[in-house]
Design an enzyme around this catalytic site. Structure first.
Site, PDB file in Angstrom:
ATOM      1  N   VAL A   8       0.865  -1.185   0.000  1.00 53.96           N
ATOM      2  CA  VAL A   8       0.000   0.000   0.000  1.00 53.96           C
ATOM      3  C   VAL A   8       0.905   1.238   0.000  1.00 53.96           C
ATOM      4  CG1 VAL A   8      -1.959   1.150   1.128  1.00 53.96           C
ATOM      5  CG2 VAL A   8      -1.745  -1.343   1.243  1.00 53.96           C
ATOM      6  N   THR A  10       2.679   4.103  -3.131  1.00 54.50           N
ATOM      7  CA  THR A  10       2.155   5.101  -4.077  1.00 54.50           C
ATOM      8  C   THR A  10       0.988   4.539  -4.890  1.00 54.50           C
ATOM      9  OG1 THR A  10       4.387   5.956  -4.251  1.00 54.50           O
ATOM     10  CG2 THR A  10       2.858   6.662  -5.946  1.00 54.50           C
ATOM     11  N   ALA A  30     -18.140  -3.224 -14.156  1.00 54.45           N
ATOM     12  CA  ALA A  30     -17.601  -4.557 -13.869  1.00 54.45           C
ATOM     13  C   ALA A  30     -18.698  -5.595 -13.679  1.00 54.45           C
ATOM     14  CB  ALA A  30     -16.728  -4.497 -12.614  1.00 54.45           C
ATOM     15  N   LYS A  99       7.054  -4.448 -13.470  1.00 50.35           N
ATOM     16  CA  LYS A  99       7.747  -4.781 -14.732  1.00 50.35           C
ATOM     17  C   LYS A  99       9.029  -5.555 -14.508  1.00 50.35           C
ATOM     18  CE  LYS A  99       8.696  -0.279 -13.579  1.00 50.35           C
ATOM     19  NZ  LYS A  99       7.834   0.804 -13.157  1.00 50.35           N
ATOM     20  N   GLU A 121      -1.447  -4.828 -16.994  1.00 49.57           N
ATOM     21  CA  GLU A 121      -1.525  -3.629 -17.834  1.00 49.57           C
ATOM     22  C   GLU A 121      -0.644  -2.500 -17.311  1.00 49.57           C
ATOM     23  OE1 GLU A 121      -3.667  -2.923 -20.874  1.00 49.57           O
ATOM     24  OE2 GLU A 121      -1.913  -1.632 -20.702  1.00 49.57           O
ATOM     25  N   GLY A 126       2.555   2.861 -17.523  1.00 47.09           N
ATOM     26  CA  GLY A 126       1.703   3.369 -16.436  1.00 47.09           C
ATOM     27  C   GLY A 126       0.227   3.316 -16.781  1.00 47.09           C
ATOM     28  N   ILE A 128      -1.210   4.183 -19.661  1.00 48.05           N
ATOM     29  CA  ILE A 128      -1.544   3.980 -21.089  1.00 48.05           C
ATOM     30  C   ILE A 128      -1.972   2.522 -21.289  1.00 48.05           C
ATOM     31  CG2 ILE A 128      -0.686   4.134 -23.465  1.00 48.05           C
ATOM     32  CD1 ILE A 128       1.613   5.909 -22.403  1.00 48.05           C
ATOM     33  N   LYS A 197      10.320  -2.982 -19.604  1.00 49.90           N
ATOM     34  CA  LYS A 197       9.025  -2.787 -20.274  1.00 49.90           C
ATOM     35  C   LYS A 197       9.097  -3.266 -21.727  1.00 49.90           C
ATOM     36  CE  LYS A 197       8.184   1.169 -17.272  1.00 49.90           C
ATOM     37  NZ  LYS A 197       8.369   2.625 -17.157  1.00 49.90           N
TER      38      LYS A 197
END
Ligand SMILES: NC(=O)c1ccc[n+]([C@@H]2O[C@H](COP(=O)([O-])OP(=O)(O)OC[C@H]3O[C@@H](n4cnc5c(N)ncnc54)[C@H](OP(=O)(O)O)[C@@H]3O)[C@@H](O)[C@H]2O)c1
Length: 421
Positions: A8, A10, A30, A99, A121, A126, A128, A197
């Site tokens: 928990v 950023t 959802a 990543k 994702e 980040g 995108i 990445k």
């Protein structure tokens, strides 16, 4: 759907707060409420800016039967790998933004996950939605090339150097003061973060295996004011690019600073922003732009994965249901890379030096496209020469650089930047 947030910090804090703030809209999309029920941290005494029950006992959380999805936002490589492996053994879904973990363990995790959902994702770009775009939106295309600005810290520093004319050290200090660079910025400025990445994207594009150690990774720390001078003179931007392309049935993967023609869309991506251009054989170029880091932007992607899981969308983790064909693609050795090169050489300013250099280049299969000599300062007996080559082999360029370094009229080490135009 009940979720546990492992970490928990950023991103974890933003995930919890956005799930609360947009609770009803997310539930409508959802099909059910997504409830963070427990968070795991290292230090229970640290103040937090979110409201959730916390524990430092991760095993007790993994043992719970009421958790549907585990969201790993701790960071690290081996520790989260062990933890996620245990979770997947229990057939519980996982979402991660990590990543570094995926750069090393994506294929093992894919195998362990099997039919269990595994979302990542947030691990590239980040906020995108680049994983979805590449894996789902572009699934009809053979991917010819991916060119990305995948590290906001480096892009901020380079943009500042180009626009304000300041040196690397000063631009880095400014990035640190603004919170865009870590106290230890190595990972970002030396290209490793972008490489992690890139490996993830290249797995989806080409099914290629490989670790960061197997690909070419160069950082921005050696870019000088002279390189900036040259780039401006010849209408280039300097960007830290992550490039994946297919060459002769091999996958060429590299991360390095590059001179990018100002005509390219990616050259216009400034500051901390990220962008990825993908060239597909059917679509041509498409470009994806946005915030590549930050708690809320990254949480946006984490939550998109959670919504997918709630909807029971099933996508093969790395984009292939059948791996036999694409598994044949190997990595191209870095010495076989072919591109155009910029060379900066500091030399004694005397008759015959230029001829010696051009002869040495042509003897080693480098042909020169452009040449520039920087005006020499008074009282100095050295000058800087800049060359742009035609498309050449990386191995030839490296050989020329080491031969030049041995010449007594050359001062210091010649420096090279690859060109992407
Ligand atoms: N920050 C971004 O903009 C961003 C963007 C994209 C991807 N990511 C990825 O997202 C992940 C999280 O990043 P972040 O910036 O949120 O990190 P962070 O602020 O450092 O938070 C990490 C959290 O994990 C907890 N933690 C670490 N090790 C633990 C352990 N062994 N046991 C229990 N808890 C542990 C920490 O606990 P304490 O709080 O008690 O120290 C902290 O709450 C990383 O993989 C990162 O690469 C981050």
């Amino acid at each position: 759907m009940k979720i546990a947030i492992l970490g928990v910090g950023t991103v974890g804090t933003s995930v919890i707060n956005i799930l609360k703030k947009n609770r009803h809209m997310i539930a409508a999309r959802a099909g059910e409420h997504i409830e963070p029920v427990i968070g795991v941290v290292k230090d229970l005494k640290k103040p937090r800016e979110c409201d959730i029950e916390l524990t430092d006992d991760i095993d007790s959380v993994i043992d719970r039967d009421d958790i549907d999805v585990y969201v790993e936002l701790m960071g690290g490589i081996e520790e989260p790998y062990e933890i996620i492996s245990k979770i997947l053994d229990k057939k519980k879904a996982v979402v991660t933004a990590n990543k570094a973990l995926l750069a090393y363990h994506r294929y093992a995790l894919q195998e362990k996950a099997g039919d269990t959902s595994f979302g990542y994702e947030a691990s590239v770009g980040g906020g995108i939605p680049i994983i979805k775009a590449l894996r789902e939106g572009l699934s009809a295309n053979k991917i010819e090339k991916i060119v990305g600005i995948l590290n906001g810290t480096s892009n901020y520093i380079l943009t500042n150097m180009m626009q304000s004319g300041i040196k690397f050290e000063e631009a880095l200090k400014q990035a640190q003061d603004l919170g865009y660079a870590e106290a230890d910025p190595t990972f970002d400025i030396e290209g490793y973060d972008a490489a992690h990445k890139l490996l993830i994207l290249a797995s989806i594009a080409y099914g290629v295996h490989g670790n960061p150690e197997d690909i070419l990774i160069k950082g921005i720390e050696k870019i000088s004011s002279e390189d900036i001078f040259f780039a401006k003179e010849f209408d280039y931007e300097i960007k830290l690019l992550a490039i994946a392309k297919k060459t002769d049935n091999k996958a060429e993967l590299r991360v390095h600073p590059a001179l990018v023609s100002k005509e390219k869309m990616i050259s216009k991506v400034d500051g901390v922003m990220n962008a990825i251009s993908i060239y597909g054989d059917a679509l041509g170029e498409s470009m994806y732009y946005g915030a590549g880091a930050g708690g809320d932007a990254t949480a946006s992607s984490v939550i998109a994965d959670l919504v997918d899981i709630a909807r029971e969308n099933k996508n093969p983790m790395l984009g292939y249901k059948e791996l036999s064909e694409i598994q044949k693609i190997e990595l191209l050795p870095t010495s076989s890379i072919r591109t155009k090169y910029y060379l900066r050489v500091k030399v004694e300013d005397k008759v015959g030096v230029l001829a010696k250099i051009t002869n040495l280049m042509s003897d080693n299969k480098l042909s020169i496209d452009t040449f520039l000599q920087k005006p020499r300062n008074k009282n100095e007996n050295h000058t800087t020469l800049f060359f742009i080559t035609h498309t050449s082999l990386e191995a030839d360029v490296k050989r020329v650089m080491s031969l030049l370094e041995k010449e007594d009229f050359v001062d210091g080490r010649p420096f090279m930047i690859r060109i992407e135009d």
